[in-house]
Design an enzyme around this catalytic site. Structure first.
Site, short mmCIF file in Angstrom:
data_model
loop_
_atom_site.label_atom_id
_atom_site.label_comp_id
_atom_site.label_asym_id
_atom_site.label_seq_id
_atom_site.Cartn_x
_atom_site.Cartn_y
_atom_site.Cartn_z
N ASN A 9 0.84 -5.73 -4.27
CA ASN A 9 1.74 -5.58 -5.43
C ASN A 9 2.14 -4.11 -5.50
O ASN A 9 1.35 -3.26 -5.92
CB ASN A 9 0.98 -6.01 -6.70
CG ASN A 9 1.78 -5.73 -7.96
OD1 ASN A 9 2.98 -5.44 -7.90
ND2 ASN A 9 1.12 -5.81 -9.11
N TRP A 10 3.35 -3.82 -5.06
CA TRP A 10 3.78 -2.42 -4.99
C TRP A 10 4.22 -1.85 -6.33
O TRP A 10 4.50 -0.65 -6.44
CB TRP A 10 4.93 -2.29 -3.98
CG TRP A 10 4.51 -2.34 -2.55
CD1 TRP A 10 3.23 -2.46 -2.06
CD2 TRP A 10 5.36 -2.25 -1.40
NE1 TRP A 10 3.24 -2.45 -0.70
CE2 TRP A 10 4.53 -2.33 -0.26
CE3 TRP A 10 6.73 -2.12 -1.23
CZ2 TRP A 10 5.06 -2.27 1.04
CZ3 TRP A 10 7.25 -2.06 0.06
CH2 TRP A 10 6.42 -2.13 1.18
N LYS A 11 4.38 -2.69 -7.34
CA LYS A 11 4.84 -2.23 -8.66
C LYS A 11 6.15 -1.43 -8.49
O LYS A 11 6.91 -1.73 -7.58
CB LYS A 11 3.73 -1.45 -9.36
CG LYS A 11 2.40 -2.25 -9.33
CD LYS A 11 1.32 -1.68 -10.19
CE LYS A 11 0.07 -2.56 -10.06
NZ LYS A 11 -1.02 -2.17 -10.95
N HIS A 100 1.69 -10.78 -14.81
CA HIS A 100 0.83 -9.62 -14.56
C HIS A 100 0.51 -8.95 -15.90
O HIS A 100 1.35 -8.92 -16.79
CB HIS A 100 1.53 -8.65 -13.61
CG HIS A 100 0.63 -7.56 -13.12
ND1 HIS A 100 0.33 -6.46 -13.88
CD2 HIS A 100 -0.08 -7.43 -11.96
CE1 HIS A 100 -0.51 -5.68 -13.20
NE2 HIS A 100 -0.77 -6.25 -12.04
N GLU A 149 -7.41 -10.72 -12.81
CA GLU A 149 -7.40 -9.26 -12.78
C GLU A 149 -7.92 -8.71 -14.10
O GLU A 149 -7.28 -8.88 -15.14
CB GLU A 149 -5.98 -8.73 -12.56
CG GLU A 149 -5.41 -9.08 -11.21
CD GLU A 149 -4.31 -8.11 -10.81
OE1 GLU A 149 -4.41 -7.54 -9.73
OE2 GLU A 149 -3.36 -7.92 -11.59
N GLY A 155 -6.32 0.02 -11.35
CA GLY A 155 -5.99 1.42 -11.06
C GLY A 155 -7.07 2.41 -11.43
O GLY A 155 -6.82 3.62 -11.46
N SER A 187 -8.45 -2.71 -8.57
CA SER A 187 -9.23 -1.70 -7.84
C SER A 187 -9.89 -2.24 -6.56
O SER A 187 -11.03 -1.88 -6.24
CB SER A 187 -10.27 -1.05 -8.76
OG SER A 187 -9.59 -0.26 -9.73
N GLY A 208 -3.02 -3.47 -5.71
CA GLY A 208 -1.97 -2.56 -6.16
C GLY A 208 -2.01 -1.27 -5.37
O GLY A 208 -1.54 -1.21 -4.23
N GLY A 209 -2.60 -0.23 -5.95
CA GLY A 209 -2.61 1.12 -5.37
C GLY A 209 -2.91 1.18 -3.88
O GLY A 209 -2.16 1.82 -3.12
P1 PGA Z 1 -4.86 -1.83 -8.43
O1 PGA Z 1 -3.78 -2.84 -9.09
O2 PGA Z 1 -5.25 -2.43 -7.11
O3 PGA Z 1 -4.12 -0.54 -8.28
O4 PGA Z 1 -6.01 -1.75 -9.37
C1 PGA Z 1 -3.94 -4.22 -9.02
C2 PGA Z 1 -2.81 -4.89 -9.76
O5 PGA Z 1 -2.44 -4.43 -10.84
O6 PGA Z 1 -2.26 -5.90 -9.28
#
Ligand code: PGA
Length: 224
Positions: A9-11, A100, A149, A155, A187, A208-209
């Site tokens: 998920n690149w946001k 999300h 999640e 994050g 995370s 995400g990150g």
């Molecule tokens: P993260 O984000 O891996 O940066 O914690 C996960 C997400 O929000 O899908």
């Protein structure tokens, strides 16, 4: 061996050049056999602006990567300024994230609107990747794949525990027997991914990150 879903998920990150560079780096690792994707469904959810170029790149180079949108309009095509409809997404993607925690929090999306989004996804044969906050989150009919999640862990570098993820996955499956796959997100790193994916009830990870960096994402796929 169970099939795992590894979802990036690149946001709101990356432009077209960044996205192509990321794909190029993943492609090199596949070609030199550092990265193998058997039994894994690799899905990238970039911003809408990146979907057409990524779709072309993936097709041209026959990469084992599927695309997903990060969101879908609750409406069909029509006079809905700024919204991207299921029909428009379907040209490039097979999946869409829905619900999300950032959409719920920052855009005030509720169960009613999320149910409409699931309906639109189904109408256009897009598989919803439905995000749940805990075992109490409502899940609309038609959803088969959910990602649990823990919002407060996103994050932060500190994920929820595998025990807690497993407990919630089991509760969600019990309450909603139409769920086939339960994923964990928040995370996830190359170091911790396997502590989740080795569990019977965890069918993959939403990242995400760490998915922004092709090297880290490769390590996550390898270690999952
Ligand atoms: P993260 O984000 O891996 O940066 O914690 C996960 C997400 O929000 O899908």
């Amino acid at each position: 061996m169970k099939k795992l879903f590894i979802i990036a998920n690149w946001k709101s990150n990356k432009n077209v050049a960044d996205a192509k560079n990321w794909l190029y780096q993943i492609e090199s690792r596949i070609k030199n056999q550092e990265l193998r994707t058997e039994n894994k469904e690799i899905i990238v959810c970039p911003s809408y602006t990146l979907l057409p170029e990524m779709y072309t790149y993936i097709g041209k180079n026959k990469l084992p990567i599927k695309l997903g949108a990060q969101d879908i309009s609750p409406f069909d095509e029509g006079a809905f300024t700024g919204a991207i409809s299921g029909r428009q997404i379907k040209e490039f993607a097979d999946y869409t994230l829905i619900g999300h925690s950032e959409r719920r929090r920052e855009f005030k999306e509720d169960d009613e609107i999320l149910t409409k989004k699931v309906k639109m996804a189904k109408k256009y044969q897009l598989t919803p990747i439905y995000c749940v906050l805990d075992e109490h989150t409502f899940i609309p009919e038609g959803v088969t794949l959910v990602a649990y999640e823990l919002a407060s862990a996103i994050g932060t570098g500190t994920p929820d525990t595998p025990e807690s993820a497993e407990k919630i996955a089991k509760l969600v499956r019990k309450k909603y027997p139409f769920i086939r796959y339960t994923l964990y997100g928040a995370s996830v790193t190359p170091e911790n991914v396997n502590s989740f994916t080795k569990l019977d009830t965890i069918d993959g990870a939403l990242i995400g990150g760490a998915s922004l960096d092709p090297k880290k994402f490769t390590e996550i796929i390898k270690n999952a």
